[in-house]
Scaffold this motif. Structure first.
Motif, short mmCIF file in Angstrom:
data_model
loop_
_atom_site.label_atom_id
_atom_site.label_comp_id
_atom_site.label_asym_id
_atom_site.label_seq_id
_atom_site.Cartn_x
_atom_site.Cartn_y
_atom_site.Cartn_z
N ALA A 564 0.83 -1.21 0.00
CA ALA A 564 0.00 0.00 0.00
C ALA A 564 0.86 1.26 0.00
CB ALA A 564 -0.93 -0.01 1.21
N LEU A 565 1.97 1.23 0.73
CA LEU A 565 2.88 2.38 0.76
C LEU A 565 3.48 2.63 -0.61
CD1 LEU A 565 4.58 4.55 2.16
CD2 LEU A 565 6.19 2.75 2.85
N ASP A 566 3.91 1.56 -1.28
CA ASP A 566 4.51 1.70 -2.61
C ASP A 566 3.54 2.38 -3.57
OD1 ASP A 566 6.59 1.04 -4.68
OD2 ASP A 566 4.92 -0.16 -5.47
N LEU A 567 2.27 1.94 -3.55
CA LEU A 567 1.27 2.54 -4.44
C LEU A 567 0.95 3.98 -4.03
CD1 LEU A 567 -1.22 -0.45 -4.86
CD2 LEU A 567 0.25 0.52 -6.61
N SER A 568 0.92 4.25 -2.73
CA SER A 568 0.63 5.61 -2.25
C SER A 568 1.66 6.60 -2.76
CB SER A 568 0.59 5.64 -0.71
OG SER A 568 -0.39 4.77 -0.21
N LEU A 569 2.94 6.19 -2.71
CA LEU A 569 4.02 7.06 -3.19
C LEU A 569 4.02 7.17 -4.71
CD1 LEU A 569 6.84 5.85 -0.76
CD2 LEU A 569 5.61 8.03 -0.67
N ARG A 570 3.77 6.04 -5.38
CA ARG A 570 3.82 6.03 -6.84
C ARG A 570 2.73 6.92 -7.44
NH1 ARG A 570 2.73 0.56 -9.88
NH2 ARG A 570 3.65 -0.23 -7.93
N TYR A 571 1.55 6.93 -6.78
CA TYR A 571 0.43 7.70 -7.34
C TYR A 571 0.15 8.98 -6.55
CZ TYR A 571 -0.47 3.75 -10.37
OH TYR A 571 -0.35 2.78 -11.35
N SER A 572 1.05 9.34 -5.64
CA SER A 572 0.95 10.59 -4.88
C SER A 572 -0.37 10.72 -4.15
CB SER A 572 1.16 11.80 -5.80
OG SER A 572 2.47 11.82 -6.30
N PHE A 573 -0.65 9.75 -3.27
CA PHE A 573 -1.81 9.81 -2.40
C PHE A 573 -1.35 10.01 -0.96
CE2 PHE A 573 -4.10 6.85 -5.52
CZ PHE A 573 -4.91 7.86 -6.04
N VAL A 574 -2.00 10.94 -0.25
CA VAL A 574 -1.79 11.03 1.19
C VAL A 574 -2.72 10.00 1.84
CG1 VAL A 574 -1.92 12.46 3.26
CG2 VAL A 574 -1.17 13.46 1.10
N THR A 575 -2.12 8.92 2.35
CA THR A 575 -2.86 7.82 2.97
C THR A 575 -2.38 7.68 4.41
OG1 THR A 575 -1.27 6.08 2.44
CG2 THR A 575 -2.84 6.70 0.70
N PRO A 576 -2.92 6.76 5.19
CA PRO A 576 -2.41 6.59 6.56
C PRO A 576 -0.94 6.20 6.62
CG PRO A 576 -4.59 5.62 6.38
CD PRO A 576 -4.18 6.02 4.99
N LEU A 577 -0.33 5.85 5.47
CA LEU A 577 1.08 5.44 5.46
C LEU A 577 2.00 6.52 4.93
CD1 LEU A 577 0.54 1.85 4.00
CD2 LEU A 577 0.82 2.48 6.41
N THR A 578 1.44 7.62 4.45
CA THR A 578 2.25 8.70 3.89
C THR A 578 1.87 10.03 4.54
OG1 THR A 578 0.65 9.03 2.09
CG2 THR A 578 2.53 7.57 1.64
N SER A 579 2.72 11.02 4.35
CA SER A 579 2.45 12.38 4.81
C SER A 579 2.86 13.36 3.73
CB SER A 579 3.22 12.69 6.10
OG SER A 579 2.82 11.86 7.16
N MET A 580 2.20 14.49 3.71
CA MET A 580 2.62 15.57 2.81
C MET A 580 3.38 16.61 3.62
SD MET A 580 0.35 18.15 0.45
CE MET A 580 0.02 16.95 -0.84
#
Length: 841
Positions: A564-580
């Motif tokens: 999920a983290l890999d996809l979040s970063l690849r598609y530029s989504f702020v998800t519970p695993l990423t931060s802006m």
């Protein structure tokens, strides 16, 4: 004479300029919401342009409420041509980058949950005199079909009149638009004239573009009407029984929502929490909802009730058919529900499973489900949540669906969510609003009509990559199944086969999509944004990976989160695993973080004392006694009506006024301070909605309401709005309003009066005082007596003590320790421990 007139004119002019300087805040001169919905996938861009017309620096604020289901994909600030973009990073890496700011005590969160559907993005930046700033936020979401319709929610709250305000919603649905409607919580006849809707077979454009005059609450005040929800609802046409397949750039999405199929009979057990913490409005709203749900049961359904506190009570020993007579008998039970005691969640659920296990004479093809409603943590029976989850999963063994409803914010949502997802159901938080009963009814309506079970969506194995979830336990009428994946280059035809069980038979449905023909549908469509099906696939995959990670072992959880983290970063989504990471100009706090909160994050810290579960004696809730009133109290409750710190004692008191008394309450008088405070309790709101503050010298009356503040002096009235910060001074008496937060009233050498505005879950006011050592010995009133005549009868320093003796105005009273939300803005912790008293003035 002329010199005096000139001097007076100069002073008056200077005061005017000063007043303008103080009150002048940056102006939003343009606000545009541009939303493109292509085949249920919504791409929204919000652009706000602000100018600082003051002659010195001012803080410009960008505040947007967006749906919880959305992922932020982009944000930028442009200040005088210089662009400051938001950068999406892995959450830990972003936090490391921000650690310096955190160590300096600066706030790290730009996003917070505001209600059951929305979360708020808030960022501020200082801009120089005559400068402009442009904020732009982009987010994406997949619209979910519920009860036969899709809903696009846009929160409108500019807090000021906007010269160029515009909402554009473009919809493109290749299947055809079956119906389309708009709704708003703030619409007036004048504003309706600013709304236009153009629609054909597959496309629609909704434009809302009110002028400044149309935005005004009235012609005399510069206050905006635009404060609420702007909603677009629609559904699509459906012809093919096997659903509709759409393809763009090698990615497909398959929508499946069969209609006009027979409904499965339900075997449903309602497991209802009646512990002490459900006392008051919660149990009343639960009763209201259950009475309505009983009316909605179908004659072919079977049902039962299990209620629990520290004891588990089965209404009947077996499931009963939903006849009028049985429903009426159950309604009589519901109306006798009272709340007291502890919370044995485990015992209640195991009892429900036992009833289903031994059930006889049920329809051969039927759906069995358990609906749990609780507002707290397990405090009786088995209390280890992991053991409870494991035992329930073993007992259910895949045979029944478990739905968990968490009432309020004292539940462990993570516990309920894992238990529901592990057993084929879902979890939902019920927010403690006035419409909580409607939320409960709405949830039931979503699951009331199962029409398919054991659904398998089959695609050619060797030709599809990254297939999202394709097997589903239940399908409810009015919802939709969505499956997406990537098609291999050599595939010309995409076959799909759907196998499922209906009430009357086993079904096999087949469909075949021509890849090239399907690709042509989206060519040259102005409403299409980029590779939208690929982004839809990524969005759906991330959501499903995160959901699956909740109910698996730790090792599997890490693997799923890594994907999920890999996809979040690849598609530029702020998800519970990423931060802006949001960067600001070098002369300000340079970095802030935008995280994605989850429903499990949306809870207060653990409200139990160190050392384990907080329990009252004999598993019962605290009971407070004052002037003959005996009433059960929640273990961890909402805000108290009044909260005060005893002078020269490190103790807090929570005061609740009996609502059966008059609505106006004399709270405090101090003749030496020349101060009197009275309050009014709201109708349907168990809190204060008005405070009246009266001063003798100067003779000023301040009336604080939830909608505005009125200052009266020498027969002149001055209204202040909650929607902007402002201040007024009369002969040394200062009244200061902090926008949407508080009113502070102060006079030199006297007590400071402070009132907090609380907007959620209901609008109410919280009163407290600063510099209370300045009260005289003559202070009196329901609240005032505690500042001069309250003393604990013991000197106990035991932090775990649950009852103590308090002497007030010559009387002794037993008080009980509770944990309450804290409405005081200066408070460093929430919830707080306090000694609770119910009283009748």
């Amino acid at each position: 004479m002329e010199q005096r007139a000139l001097l007076a004119w100069m002073v008056f002019s200077s005061l005017l300029v000063l007043a303008e300087t103080i009150d002048q805040k940056p102006e939003i001169y343009s606000l545009h919401v541009d939303c493109k919905v292509t085949s249920r996938f919504a791409h929204t861009v919000i652009t706000s342009r602000i100018v600082n017309q003051a002659n010195e620096s001012r803080e410009a604020t960008f505040e947007v409420e967006l749906p919880k289901t959305a992922f932020i994909t982009n944000f930028s600030m442009s200040i005088d041509g210089e662009v400051y973009p938001g950068i999406i990073k892995e959450k830990a890496a972003a936090q490391n980058e921000y650690d310096t700011a955190v160590s300096q005590g600066q706030s790290a969160g730009l996003v917070k949950i505001t209600d059951r559907k929305l979360e708020q993005f808030h960022v501020s930046v200082s801009i120089a005199a005559a400068s402009k700033v442009t904020f732009e936020l982009t987010y994406e979401e997949l619209l979910k079909r519920q009860l036969g319709k899709y809903e696009l929610l846009i929160k409108v709250r500019p807090k000021q009149l906007v010269k160029h305000f515009q909402i554009d919603v473009h919809i493109f649905e290749p299947q055809g638009i079956r119906f389309l409607e708009t709704d708003s919580t703030f619409m007036t006849n004048e504003l309706t004239e600013a709304l236009t809707k153009v629609q054909n077979e597959t496309k629609a454009h909704i434009l809302f573009k009110p002028t400044v005059d149309q935005q005004k609450r009235n012609s005399e005040l510069d206050e905006t009407l635009l404060n609420g929800d702007f909603v677009v609802r629609y559904d699509v046409k459906r012809e093919a029984t096997a659903g509709d397949i759409q393809i763009v750039n090698g990615y497909f999405v398959h929508y499946f929502a069969p209609q006009e199929m027979p409904v499965f009979p339900k075997n449903i057990i309602f497991v209802i929490d009646r512990s002490g913490s459900m006392a008051g409005r919660k149990i009343d709203q639960t009763m209201d909802a259950l009475l309505k749900i009983l009316q909605d049961l179908r004659p072919e359904d079977h049902f039962n009730f299990i209620t629990f506190n520290n004891k588990v009570m089965e209404w009947k020993s077996s499931l009963l058919p939903a006849t009028e007579e049985n429903a009426a008998s159950a309604a009589a039970l519901v109306q006798t529900l009272t709340a007291r005691g502890g919370t044995d969640i485990s015992g209640a659920l195991l009892a429900a499973v036992g009833v289903l296990e031994k059930a006889e004479g049920l329809p051969e093809r039927s759906v069995s489900m358990i609906v749990l409603l609780t507002d707290g943590q397990p405090t009786s029976g088995e209390r280890n949540v992991e053991v409870i989850q494991e035992n329930i999963q073993k007992a259910i063994n895949g045979k029944y669906a478990l739905f968990c409803l968490g009432f309020g914010f004292d539940v462990s949502y993570k516990f309920l969510e894992k238990m529901a997802l592990s057993n084929g159901g879902i979890a939902r938080r019920i927010y403690e609003n006035a419409d909580a009963a409607l939320q409960l009814q709405g949830f039931y309506q979503e699951v009331a009509t199962p029409i398919l079970m054991q659904i398998e969506m089959q695609y050619p194995e060797n030709s599809i990559q990254g297939l999202t979830k394709n097997d589903f336990k239940l399908f409810f009428e009015g919802s939709e199944i969505i499956v997406s994946g990537k098609i291999s280059n050599e595939l010309d035809l995409l076959p799909v086969e759907i196998k499922a069980q209906s009430h009357t038979s086993d079904l096999t449905l087949k469909e075949e999509a021509n890849v090239k023909e399907k690709e042509q549908v989206f060519q040259n469509q102005k409403y299409v944004f980029g590779n939208f099906i690929e982004r839809l696939w990524a969005y759906l995959t991330i959501q499903q990976l995160l959901e699956k990670a909740i109910s698996v072992e730790e090792e599997d959880q890490k693997a799923l989160e890594a994907q999920a983290l890999d996809l979040s970063l690849r598609y530029s989504f702020v998800t519970p695993l990423t931060s802006m990471v949001v960067t600001k100009p070098s002369d300000q706090q340079q970095k802030e973080l935008a995280n994605k909160p989850t429903e499990a994050d949306n809870e207060k810290p653990s409200s139990f004392p160190a050392g384990g579960t907080y329990r009252m004696m004999n598993g019962s809730p605290a009971v407070s006694r004052f002037r003959g009133i005996i009433r059960p109290q929640p273990l961890v409750d909402e805000h108290p009506q009044l909260l005060l710190q005893l002078p020269r004692q490190n103790e807090r008191i929570c005061l609740n006024i009996d609502k059966t008394t008059q609505s106006s309450v004399h709270l405090l008088s101090d003749p030496e301070q020349g101060l009197t405070v009275t309050g009014k309790l709201g109708n349907g709101v168990n809190h204060f909605v008005q405070f009246d503050i009266n001063y003798v010298n100067p003779p000023v009356q301040i009336h604080v309401y939830t909608h505005a503040i009125l200052i009266s002096h020498n027969n002149k009235n001055n209204w202040l709005s909650w929607m902007k910060s402002a201040s007024s001074t009369i002969q040394g008496l200062s009244v200061s309003v902090e926008e949407e937060r508080s009113v502070t009233v102060s006079l030199p050498d006297t007590v400071t009066v402070k009132i907090s505005l609380v907007r959620f879950p209901d609008d109410f006011l919280g009163l407290y005082f600063l510099n209370t050592d300045r009260f005289s010995d003559k202070v009196s009133g329901v609240l005032g007596q505690f500042y001069s005549k309250a003393q604990f009868g013991d000197n106990s320093s035991n932090q775990r003590a649950v009852e103590r003796l308090l002497r007030v105005s010559g009387s002794e009273h037993r008080v009980s320790r509770l944990y309450k939300k804290d409405y005081r803005l200066e408070s460093a912790s929430d919830p707080v421990s306090c000694w609770s008293i119910d009283l009748t003035p």
